[in-house]
Design a protein around this motif. Structure first.
Motif, mmCIF file in Angstrom:
data_model
loop_
_atom_site.group_PDB
_atom_site.id
_atom_site.type_symbol
_atom_site.label_atom_id
_atom_site.label_comp_id
_atom_site.label_asym_id
_atom_site.label_seq_id
_atom_site.Cartn_x
_atom_site.Cartn_y
_atom_site.Cartn_z
ATOM 1 N N GLU A 32 0.858 -1.189 0.000
ATOM 2 C CA GLU A 32 0.000 0.000 0.000
ATOM 3 C C GLU A 32 0.886 1.228 0.000
ATOM 4 O OE1 GLU A 32 -2.074 -2.909 2.998
ATOM 5 O OE2 GLU A 32 -0.818 -1.237 3.655
ATOM 6 N N ASP A 33 0.260 2.361 -0.200
ATOM 7 C CA ASP A 33 0.955 3.630 -0.042
ATOM 8 C C ASP A 33 0.775 4.072 1.413
ATOM 9 O OD1 ASP A 33 2.487 5.709 -1.169
ATOM 10 O OD2 ASP A 33 0.733 7.004 -1.309
ATOM 11 N N PRO A 34 1.846 4.440 2.118
ATOM 12 C CA PRO A 34 1.706 4.841 3.519
ATOM 13 C C PRO A 34 0.843 6.086 3.689
ATOM 14 C CG PRO A 34 4.000 4.357 2.979
ATOM 15 C CD PRO A 34 3.247 4.399 1.672
ATOM 16 N N ASP A 35 0.369 6.278 4.908
ATOM 17 C CA ASP A 35 -0.319 7.531 5.232
ATOM 18 C C ASP A 35 0.749 8.542 5.657
ATOM 19 O OD1 ASP A 35 0.304 6.280 7.631
ATOM 20 O OD2 ASP A 35 -1.565 6.816 8.630
ATOM 21 N N ALA A 36 0.474 9.380 6.632
ATOM 22 C CA ALA A 36 1.393 10.459 7.007
ATOM 23 C C ALA A 36 2.738 9.925 7.482
ATOM 24 C CB ALA A 36 0.759 11.320 8.097
ATOM 25 N N LEU A 37 3.820 10.493 6.951
ATOM 26 C CA LEU A 37 5.163 10.112 7.391
ATOM 27 C C LEU A 37 5.569 10.932 8.616
ATOM 28 C CD1 LEU A 37 7.068 9.615 4.011
ATOM 29 C CD2 LEU A 37 6.009 7.893 5.498
ATOM 30 N N ASP A 38 4.752 10.793 9.637
ATOM 31 C CA ASP A 38 4.978 11.433 10.924
ATOM 32 C C ASP A 38 4.659 10.381 11.981
ATOM 33 O OD1 ASP A 38 4.737 12.773 13.370
ATOM 34 O OD2 ASP A 38 3.975 14.598 12.442
ATOM 35 N N PRO A 39 5.635 9.953 12.786
ATOM 36 C CA PRO A 39 5.374 8.880 13.755
ATOM 37 C C PRO A 39 4.228 9.168 14.708
ATOM 38 C CG PRO A 39 7.729 9.336 13.603
ATOM 39 C CD PRO A 39 7.025 10.423 12.826
ATOM 40 N N THR A 40 3.949 10.430 14.967
ATOM 41 C CA THR A 40 2.863 10.782 15.876
ATOM 42 C C THR A 40 1.493 10.562 15.240
ATOM 43 O OG1 THR A 40 4.242 12.422 16.990
ATOM 44 C CG2 THR A 40 1.878 12.660 17.270
ATOM 45 N N LEU A 41 1.398 10.783 13.951
ATOM 46 C CA LEU A 41 0.106 10.726 13.256
ATOM 47 C C LEU A 41 -0.130 9.416 12.514
ATOM 48 C CD1 LEU A 41 0.125 14.307 11.662
ATOM 49 C CD2 LEU A 41 -0.871 13.607 13.856
ATOM 50 N N ALA A 42 0.921 8.669 12.224
ATOM 51 C CA ALA A 42 0.839 7.526 11.319
ATOM 52 C C ALA A 42 0.050 6.363 11.904
ATOM 53 C CB ALA A 42 2.250 7.070 10.951
ATOM 54 N N ARG A 43 -0.589 5.596 10.996
ATOM 55 C CA ARG A 43 -1.375 4.429 11.405
ATOM 56 C C ARG A 43 -1.059 3.187 10.588
ATOM 57 N NH1 ARG A 43 -6.911 7.339 10.271
ATOM 58 N NH2 ARG A 43 -5.549 8.017 8.586
#
Length: 502
Positions: A32-43
């Motif tokens: 898949e394509d990842p969601d946000a590349l921010d460890p705080t926001l990512a799922r």
């Protein structure tokens, strides 16, 4: 056309000339394509794969699920088990050259807890404060003993981003993430690629042999494998189970597998939004009938060639944490029909959201066929994965097929999905009695006491069915025979140190 071709060739030649002769680029195929590349926001799971190259954590896990050092070199609990004290690795810098120290750890933990939209808030809910003891010593305080904390910090909650970059970029940090991992961010083109480049200031750079990593999403497992066979990829994750025999026979490829610590399940919206008023969301009998209409062994054989492990809990029946007194129920179509009749709806419609990945779509189709025999009309809504997660967040679904990659402590598979205000509680179920049990399981490191709490939790969850757990996969990888140093980990993630091509 000729002009573009010549230009492309010249550009490639210039790039090749600029790169060292030994330069290596690893091309990685994601499901898949990842969601946000921010460890705080990512799922997303695939986001965690990218973070394995981009963002180091305080601690990591070994292949046998032991906690091992990463940015922290040692740790200990306080005498009352209400604080975890870390000694940090000296000489570490973020990709922007900023120093990693105890103040950076404090910033990151507080950011995880307070940032708008944080997905780590529930994981760190027990943390009350963070003390900077000295530049390389940090103390994380909790209101009460919190057994899962160390394991929690072995994942995104323990990932460290540059405070300077995070403050400068604010909610745009995911567009240009700055961490302390072996590779730094170069660019992202949504649905096409994410490019990372080796960070020369990395604390363990001697074990990093790739100059670049290109992550490329292919939701279709057949297309992913075709790109590997043609040489467009060097490694892929989540090989289709049906392709395992052909990969094993191919001398140009290698195969890796390990049983996951996560699960595949169907989340039911029973309190998240108005869509909880659907037949399956509003009736416990209909949810029970839906589960009884499903044959987990049949799903395993049809979708995973029998390689997965059927299950009905957040951990596998093979796990020492599995509640054995509540085994996997057998399919019972006759009882399912009787329950639907009792519920006054013998042909309920279930709108089932599924990600567009091959495994998820195949599960949806098998579930649709099985449930039909009991009277259900399952209508499949295939959706791009990150979009489906946004729908889950908003409660814009009735039922949702979701895979969770798992955490080494069972709490990581449980609390965030079932506690009343937890950010991953997509079902919207809020049961105060369950909340108390989940809290109790976190207060002690005594395994017997935790196991007793998990058994109480299982009785509540399996009766209400906010998630109908289906099975536990094997992580399946295929990669070029030229790639060495690859190791399988039960969290499905990649450790790039020691890997090389050639």
């Amino acid at each position: 056309m000729l002009r573009h071709t010549v230009f492309a060739a010249l550009s490639a030649a210039v790039l090749a000339a600029a790169m060292p002769a030994s330069a290596q680029t690893l091309r990685f195929g994601l499901a898949e394509d990842p969601d946000a590349l921010d460890p705080t926001l990512a799922r997303t799971f695939v986001g965690r794969v990218v973070f394995s190259a981009l963002c180091d954590k305080l601690v990591d896990i070994s292949p046998d699920l032991k906690i091992v050092p990463q940015l922290a070199t040692e740790w200990k609990w306080s005498g009352d088990n209400k604080a975890l004290i870390f000694k940090l690795r000296p000489g570490v810098t973020f990709h922007d050259g900023e120093k990693f120290d105890a103040a950076a750890v404090k910033f990151n933990i507080e950011r995880h807890k307070t940032m708008q939209g944080s997905q780590r808030r529930g994981e760190l809910s027990a943390v009350t404060s963070v003390d900077v003891v000295d530049p390389l010593t940090v103390k994380i305080n909790t209101a009460a003993p919190f057994a899962p904390l160390l394991a929690t910090l072995a994942d995104r909650a323990g990932m460290m981003v540059s405070p300077k970059a995070a403050q400068a970029l604010g909610d745009k940090f995911a567009t240009a993430p700055v961490c302390a991992g072996p590779f730094k961010f170069v660019e992202r083109v949504a649905q096409d690629h994410i490019t990372l480049q080796k960070y020369d200031g990395y604390w363990n750079k001697a074990d990093i042999h790739f100059d670049r990593i290109e992550f490329r999403p292919f939701t279709d497992a057949t297309v992913r494998l075709a790109n590997l066979r043609s040489g467009q990829l060097d490694i892929l994750e989540r090989l289709a189970a049906t392709d395992v025999p052909s990969v094993q026979k191919d001398k140009s490829l290698k195969f890796g597998s390990i049983t996951e610590i996560g699960y595949y399940g169907i989340t039911i919206n029973i309190g998240k939004s108005d869509k909880a008023k659907s037949p399956i969301g509003s009736s416990g009998k209909i949810r029970e009938a839906f589960e009884l209409s499903l044959d987990r062994n049949g799903i395993n054989k049809a979708v995973f060639d029998g390689l997965a492990t059927p299950g009905n809990q957040w951990v596998s029946p093979l796990s020492p944490y599995y509640v054995k007194s509540l085994p996997v129920p057998k399919r019972d179509v006759a009882k399912a029909k009787a329950l639907l009749k009792e519920a006054g709806n013998e042909h309920p419609v279930v709108n089932l959201v599924t990600p567009t990945t091959t495994d998820a779509r195949n599960i949806a189709q098998v579930v649709q066929a099985m449930a039909k025999q009991a009277g259900f009309d399952v209508r499949i809504q295939a959706t791009e994965f990150a979009t489906s997660l946004n729908m889950a967040d908003k409660g814009d679904f009735e039922a949702y097929i979701l895979a969770w990659s798992g955490r080494p402590d069972p709490d990581g598979n449980l609390y965030s999905f079932h506690a009343c205000k937890a950010p991953l509680n997509y079902s919207g179920m809020c049961n105060p009695a369950l909340d108390e049990v989940l809290k109790d399981s976190r207060l002690t490191t005594d395994l017997k006491q935790r196991q007793a709490s998990w058994e109480k939790a299982a009785k509540i969850i399996l009766a209400e069915r906010p998630i109908i757990y289906l099975l536990h996969r094997k992580w399946l990888w295929a990669y070029s025979a030229k790639l060495s140093g690859f190791k399988e980990y039960p969290d499905g993630l990649i450790r790039f140190a020691g890997m090389k091509l050639g």
